[in-house]
Design an enzyme around this catalytic site. Structure first.
Site, PDB file in Angstrom:
ATOM      1  N   ASP A 219       1.682  -0.462  -2.899  1.00 10.29           N
ATOM      2  CA  ASP A 219       2.401  -1.433  -2.024  1.00 10.29           C
ATOM      3  C   ASP A 219       3.299  -0.167  -2.128  1.00 10.29           C
ATOM      4  O   ASP A 219       4.168  -0.125  -2.431  1.00 10.29           O
ATOM      5  CB  ASP A 219       3.158  -2.509  -3.063  1.00 10.29           C
TER       6      ASP A 219
ATOM      7  N   ASP B 270       5.548  -4.913  -6.482  1.00 13.25           N
ATOM      8  CA  ASP B 270       7.323  -4.696  -6.404  1.00 13.25           C
ATOM      9  C   ASP B 270       6.202  -5.937  -6.859  1.00 13.25           C
ATOM     10  O   ASP B 270       7.842  -7.208  -6.495  1.00 13.25           O
ATOM     11  CB  ASP B 270       7.740  -4.064  -5.643  1.00 13.25           C
TER      12      ASP B 270
ATOM     13  N   ASP C 248       6.146  -1.727   1.050  1.00  9.83           N
ATOM     14  CA  ASP C 248       7.163  -1.914   1.439  1.00  9.83           C
ATOM     15  C   ASP C 248       8.290  -2.388  -0.192  1.00  9.83           C
ATOM     16  O   ASP C 248       7.374  -3.029  -0.845  1.00  9.83           O
ATOM     17  CB  ASP C 248       7.171  -3.811   1.990  1.00  9.83           C
TER      18      ASP C 248
END
Length: 216
Positions: free
Chosen positions: A9, A161, A11
């Site tokens: 991922d 995250d 961001d």
């Protein structure tokens, strides 16, 4: 055995965008009809899933694509001022050196990601970047990415995250590593049962080695 593929991922996992996203979403609060987030509320928000945050905000589902588009536009203006997560560049270099194939799946724009990677001299570490626009269909996006790049799903490990990263990976039966330095808290990530949960980028090497032994 074929080469392991690690999909990251962007961001919150590779790029330290948390503070920037808080600023952007507060800018958009009036336009989309939800209250701005105060510093005191941030710990509570980190303990919510993406669906719970959307429900709490009251933003209609049909407006979400427009909301994400606005966020990408604002981030484009600030992308060159953002930094990588401390220690992630060193971990990526080590993974590449050890022969892992690295890629990115993001709801940010491909243009923003490329600008960021070039600014920090890590664009050559990644074999592919795939931008997806849906907030809640990440499993379908991962499947498309796997098919497009002719990958073996058994050799793919996802690193993210958020709780939705874990949910998406489990839906399509791929291994997932959750990182506690991004958007969601360690507490809620643990509740979603990722294959591994790490607190700093330097742990990636050891954890990936362990997961590789499990699926061998």
């Amino acid at each position: 055995m074929s080469k392991k593929v690690i999909i990251f991922d962007f961001d919150g996992t590779l790029a330290d965008t948390f503070d920037a996203l808080v600023v952007v979403t507060n800018r958009l609060a009036l336009e989309f009809g939800y209250p701005p987030t105060t510093p005191e509320e941030l710990p509570k928000i980190r303990n919510l899933s993406s669906r719970e945050i959307i429900k709490k905000s009251g933003v209609p589902i049909f407006k979400i694509p427009f909301f994400l588009k606005k966020i990408r536009e604002y981030l484009h203006k600030d992308i060159l001022n953002l930094n990588p997560i401390p220690g992630i560049k060193e971990a990526l270099l080590q993974l590449k050196h050890e022969g892992y194939c690295l890629g990115i799946l993001t709801s940010n724009s491909e243009e923003n990601v490329n600008l960021f990677l070039k600014k920090h001299g890590i664009e050559d570490l990644f074999s592919f970047i795939y931008s997806e626009t849906s907030l809640f269909s990440k499993d379908k996006s991962i499947k498309k990415l796997i098919k497009k790049n002719h990958l073996n799903s058994e050799e793919v490990i996802y690193v993210g995250d958020e709780t939705r990263d874990i949910e998406a990976s489990k839906k399509i039966n791929i291994k997932v590593i959750a990182v506690s330095w991004g958007f969601n808290s360690r507490e809620i990530l643990t509740k979603h049962n990722p294959d591994s949960l790490i607190q700093q980028p330097s742990e990636l090497i050891e954890v990936l080695g362990s997961l590789q032994q499990i699926v061998s």
